[in-house]
Motif scaffolding. Sequence first.
Motif, PDB file in Angstrom:
ATOM      1  N   TYR B  41       0.855  -1.189   0.000  1.00 54.24           N
ATOM      2  CA  TYR B  41       0.000   0.000   0.000  1.00 54.24           C
ATOM      3  C   TYR B  41       0.893   1.241   0.000  1.00 54.24           C
ATOM      4  CZ  TYR B  41      -3.946   2.997   1.312  1.00 54.24           C
ATOM      5  OH  TYR B  41      -4.919   3.957   1.347  1.00 54.24           O
ATOM      6  N   LEU B  42       1.930   1.160   0.803  1.00 53.16           N
ATOM      7  CA  LEU B  42       2.909   2.242   0.855  1.00 53.16           C
ATOM      8  C   LEU B  42       3.429   2.561  -0.538  1.00 53.16           C
ATOM      9  CD1 LEU B  42       4.821   4.153   2.365  1.00 53.16           C
ATOM     10  CD2 LEU B  42       6.326   2.201   2.801  1.00 53.16           C
ATOM     11  N   ASP B  43       3.558   1.535  -1.335  1.00 53.56           N
ATOM     12  CA  ASP B  43       3.991   1.673  -2.718  1.00 53.56           C
ATOM     13  C   ASP B  43       3.203   2.770  -3.444  1.00 53.56           C
ATOM     14  OD1 ASP B  43       5.123   1.213  -5.126  1.00 53.56           O
ATOM     15  OD2 ASP B  43       4.053  -0.642  -5.547  1.00 53.56           O
ATOM     16  N   HIS B  44       1.892   2.721  -3.326  1.00 59.34           N
ATOM     17  CA  HIS B  44       1.041   3.723  -3.988  1.00 59.34           C
ATOM     18  C   HIS B  44       1.324   5.120  -3.486  1.00 59.34           C
ATOM     19  CE1 HIS B  44      -0.867   0.479  -5.790  1.00 59.34           C
ATOM     20  NE2 HIS B  44      -1.874   0.278  -4.977  1.00 59.34           N
ATOM     21  N   LEU B  46       4.077   6.275  -2.087  1.00 63.88           N
ATOM     22  CA  LEU B  46       5.383   6.743  -2.560  1.00 63.88           C
ATOM     23  C   LEU B  46       5.284   7.184  -4.017  1.00 63.88           C
ATOM     24  CD1 LEU B  46       7.682   4.071  -0.878  1.00 63.88           C
ATOM     25  CD2 LEU B  46       7.449   6.479  -0.252  1.00 63.88           C
ATOM     26  N   ALA B  47       4.520   6.442  -4.795  1.00 62.04           N
ATOM     27  CA  ALA B  47       4.345   6.810  -6.207  1.00 62.04           C
ATOM     28  C   ALA B  47       3.759   8.214  -6.319  1.00 62.04           C
ATOM     29  CB  ALA B  47       3.439   5.796  -6.893  1.00 62.04           C
ATOM     30  N   GLN B  48       2.749   8.488  -5.514  1.00 61.77           N
ATOM     31  CA  GLN B  48       2.114   9.806  -5.557  1.00 61.77           C
ATOM     32  C   GLN B  48       3.093  10.888  -5.102  1.00 61.77           C
ATOM     33  OE1 GLN B  48      -1.023  10.436  -6.760  1.00 61.77           O
ATOM     34  NE2 GLN B  48      -0.373  12.571  -6.589  1.00 61.77           N
ATOM     35  N   LEU B  49       3.829  10.587  -4.069  1.00 58.22           N
ATOM     36  CA  LEU B  49       4.798  11.562  -3.559  1.00 58.22           C
ATOM     37  C   LEU B  49       5.890  11.816  -4.594  1.00 58.22           C
ATOM     38  CD1 LEU B  49       5.061  10.297   0.142  1.00 58.22           C
ATOM     39  CD2 LEU B  49       4.097  12.486  -0.616  1.00 58.22           C
ATOM     40  N   ARG B  50       6.242  10.796  -5.329  1.00 62.39           N
ATOM     41  CA  ARG B  50       7.246  10.955  -6.376  1.00 62.39           C
ATOM     42  C   ARG B  50       6.710  11.818  -7.507  1.00 62.39           C
ATOM     43  NH1 ARG B  50       7.216   6.874  -9.245  1.00 62.39           N
ATOM     44  NH2 ARG B  50       7.120   5.590  -7.380  1.00 62.39           N
ATOM     45  N   ARG B  51       5.478  11.512  -7.944  1.00 68.94           N
ATOM     46  CA  ARG B  51       4.864  12.298  -9.015  1.00 68.94           C
ATOM     47  C   ARG B  51       4.845  13.784  -8.666  1.00 68.94           C
ATOM     48  NH1 ARG B  51       0.088   9.145  -8.576  1.00 68.94           N
ATOM     49  NH2 ARG B  51       0.928   7.073  -8.997  1.00 68.94           N
ATOM     50  N   ASP B  52       4.610  14.083  -7.398  1.00 66.32           N
ATOM     51  CA  ASP B  52       4.539  15.487  -6.995  1.00 66.32           C
ATOM     52  C   ASP B  52       5.897  16.046  -6.561  1.00 66.32           C
ATOM     53  OD1 ASP B  52       1.847  15.084  -7.460  1.00 66.32           O
ATOM     54  OD2 ASP B  52       1.231  16.351  -5.796  1.00 66.32           O
ATOM     55  N   GLY B  53       6.947  15.272  -6.771  1.00 65.50           N
ATOM     56  CA  GLY B  53       8.281  15.816  -6.541  1.00 65.50           C
ATOM     57  C   GLY B  53       8.765  15.875  -5.107  1.00 65.50           C
ATOM     58  N   PHE B  54       8.095  15.197  -4.203  1.00 61.48           N
ATOM     59  CA  PHE B  54       8.569  15.211  -2.819  1.00 61.48           C
ATOM     60  C   PHE B  54       9.764  14.284  -2.639  1.00 61.48           C
ATOM     61  CE2 PHE B  54       4.251  16.720  -2.346  1.00 61.48           C
ATOM     62  CZ  PHE B  54       4.403  17.741  -1.432  1.00 61.48           C
ATOM     63  N   ILE B  55       9.756  13.188  -3.379  1.00 59.44           N
ATOM     64  CA  ILE B  55      10.853  12.236  -3.249  1.00 59.44           C
ATOM     65  C   ILE B  55      11.402  11.846  -4.624  1.00 59.44           C
ATOM     66  CG2 ILE B  55       9.937  11.241  -1.120  1.00 59.44           C
ATOM     67  CD1 ILE B  55       8.887   8.912  -2.757  1.00 59.44           C
ATOM     68  N   ARG B  56      12.571  11.250  -4.606  1.00 58.00           N
ATOM     69  CA  ARG B  56      13.149  10.670  -5.817  1.00 58.00           C
ATOM     70  C   ARG B  56      13.463   9.215  -5.486  1.00 58.00           C
ATOM     71  NH1 ARG B  56      18.127  12.738  -4.467  1.00 58.00           N
ATOM     72  NH2 ARG B  56      17.288  14.785  -4.941  1.00 58.00           N
ATOM     73  N   SER B  57      13.308   8.340  -6.478  1.00 54.73           N
ATOM     74  CA  SER B  57      13.505   6.915  -6.216  1.00 54.73           C
ATOM     75  C   SER B  57      14.517   6.339  -7.191  1.00 54.73           C
ATOM     76  CB  SER B  57      12.172   6.164  -6.372  1.00 54.73           C
ATOM     77  OG  SER B  57      11.143   6.824  -5.674  1.00 54.73           O
ATOM     78  N   THR B  58      15.260   5.359  -6.742  1.00 58.22           N
ATOM     79  CA  THR B  58      16.200   4.667  -7.641  1.00 58.22           C
ATOM     80  C   THR B  58      15.997   3.164  -7.496  1.00 58.22           C
ATOM     81  OG1 THR B  58      17.827   4.894  -5.871  1.00 58.22           O
ATOM     82  CG2 THR B  58      18.007   6.417  -7.698  1.00 58.22           C
ATOM     83  N   ARG B  59      16.092   2.474  -8.641  1.00 57.66           N
ATOM     84  CA  ARG B  59      15.871   1.034  -8.627  1.00 57.66           C
ATOM     85  C   ARG B  59      17.183   0.277  -8.466  1.00 57.66           C
ATOM     86  NH1 ARG B  59      11.163   0.009 -13.120  1.00 57.66           N
ATOM     87  NH2 ARG B  59      11.050   2.111 -13.927  1.00 57.66           N
ATOM     88  N   GLY B  60      17.036  -1.029  -8.434  1.00 58.91           N
ATOM     89  CA  GLY B  60      18.208  -1.874  -8.348  1.00 58.91           C
ATOM     90  C   GLY B  60      18.712  -2.017  -6.926  1.00 58.91           C
ATOM     91  N   PRO B  61      19.644  -2.917  -6.736  1.00 59.27           N
ATOM     92  CA  PRO B  61      20.211  -3.148  -5.401  1.00 59.27           C
ATOM     93  C   PRO B  61      20.757  -1.843  -4.836  1.00 59.27           C
ATOM     94  CG  PRO B  61      20.941  -4.824  -6.939  1.00 59.27           C
ATOM     95  CD  PRO B  61      20.229  -3.798  -7.751  1.00 59.27           C
ATOM     96  N   GLY B  62      20.508  -1.610  -3.574  1.00 63.54           N
ATOM     97  CA  GLY B  62      20.937  -0.357  -2.965  1.00 63.54           C
ATOM     98  C   GLY B  62      20.052   0.816  -3.329  1.00 63.54           C
TER      99      GLY B  62
END
Lengths: 146, 146
Positions: B41-44, B46-62
């Motif tokens: 649920y948190l996933d959703h 975070l997605a919204q927060l990312r869309r609005d520029g509050f956070i940035r996310s990176t994939r992969g290990p680490g």
Amino acid sequence: MLLSTKGDYGVRALIDLAKHAGEGPVQRSDIARRRQLPESYLDHLLAQLRRDGFIRSTRGPGGGHELTRAPAEITLLAVLECLEGSLAPIGCVAEANRGGESMCGQSWVWQGIYDDMRKRLEGITIAELVEHERAHERAAVANYSI
Amino acid sequence: MLLSTKGDYGVRALIDLAKHAGEGPVQRSDIARRRQLPESYLDHLLAQLRRDGFIRSTRGPGGGHELTRAPAEITLLAVLECLEGSLAPIGCVAEANRGGESMCGQSWVWQGIYDDMRKRLEGITIAELVEHERAHERAAVANYSI
DNA sequence: TACAATGTCGACCAGATTAGTCGTGAATCC
DNA sequence: GGATTCACGACTAATCTGGTCGACATTGTA
Ligand code: FES
Ligand code: FES
């Protein structure tokens, strides 16, 4: 959304009753027409208001609904809590204010907002809303007559 | 209820990110565990927060999530409006504040409450919530050590 | 290059709430 | 007895809430 239509509709209905206080029972159909509410939905709201002692109803021809108290003694807070249940902005605050305990670290924010809001709503009565409405009507008439 | 769990959960997540700011990306699973949130649920949120520029996310290990701004520059109001949409206590006020017009005679009450609330929420930042939490932790530790 | 770790995205779901409608019945007045 | 009015509960459609799940994209590392 903190308030559903219940609260809004219910307040509108009480304003209508307050405006016609002393003229005998007011009928559901008249309230519904004047305040633009679906009559059969209004029925539920009046039932709740009756259960909580805000109004008294009489059946039969010439029946209807009346306030049991002076409009100046009915606060907006009381009406809304009757129709909407707790006005707490978030669940944990509602529970906390009736004996619960668990809240997370932000709940103080909401408790503050809740307290403010209750204080505000406690200071507004149906009588004031009626007066507000009358003033608005007078202004509209004055504007038209110019 | 004005706020759903979205707002509460989202703020909790941002507090977690703020607390670990500067330590590289924080993983969803860590946030979920520490803040007691359902991870998927948190996933959703975070997605919204990312869309609005509050956070940035990176994939992969680490990989993981990080704040894009200083916690002191993120107001509670901004976060909640991102996650919950308008915080207006009733529909007509939400519409009025984005250009609508029709309101009934009580809407001034709600507009006032809305304005108060926004002002309050605009004055609280994630940084303050983190500090509040740290103070609480210190108090708990002090209490325990006695 | 293969694989594991991690985020991304959308479909799907069950339960609650909202905003009603409708029908039956009860009280009251004439 | 009949008309009027409220009383009450069953039913509903649409929407929202709080999720879960699976397929896929990206990235670091062996
Ligand atoms: S649980 Fe109530 S504010 Fe977080
Ligand atoms: S329609 Fe908004 S307060 Fe009545």
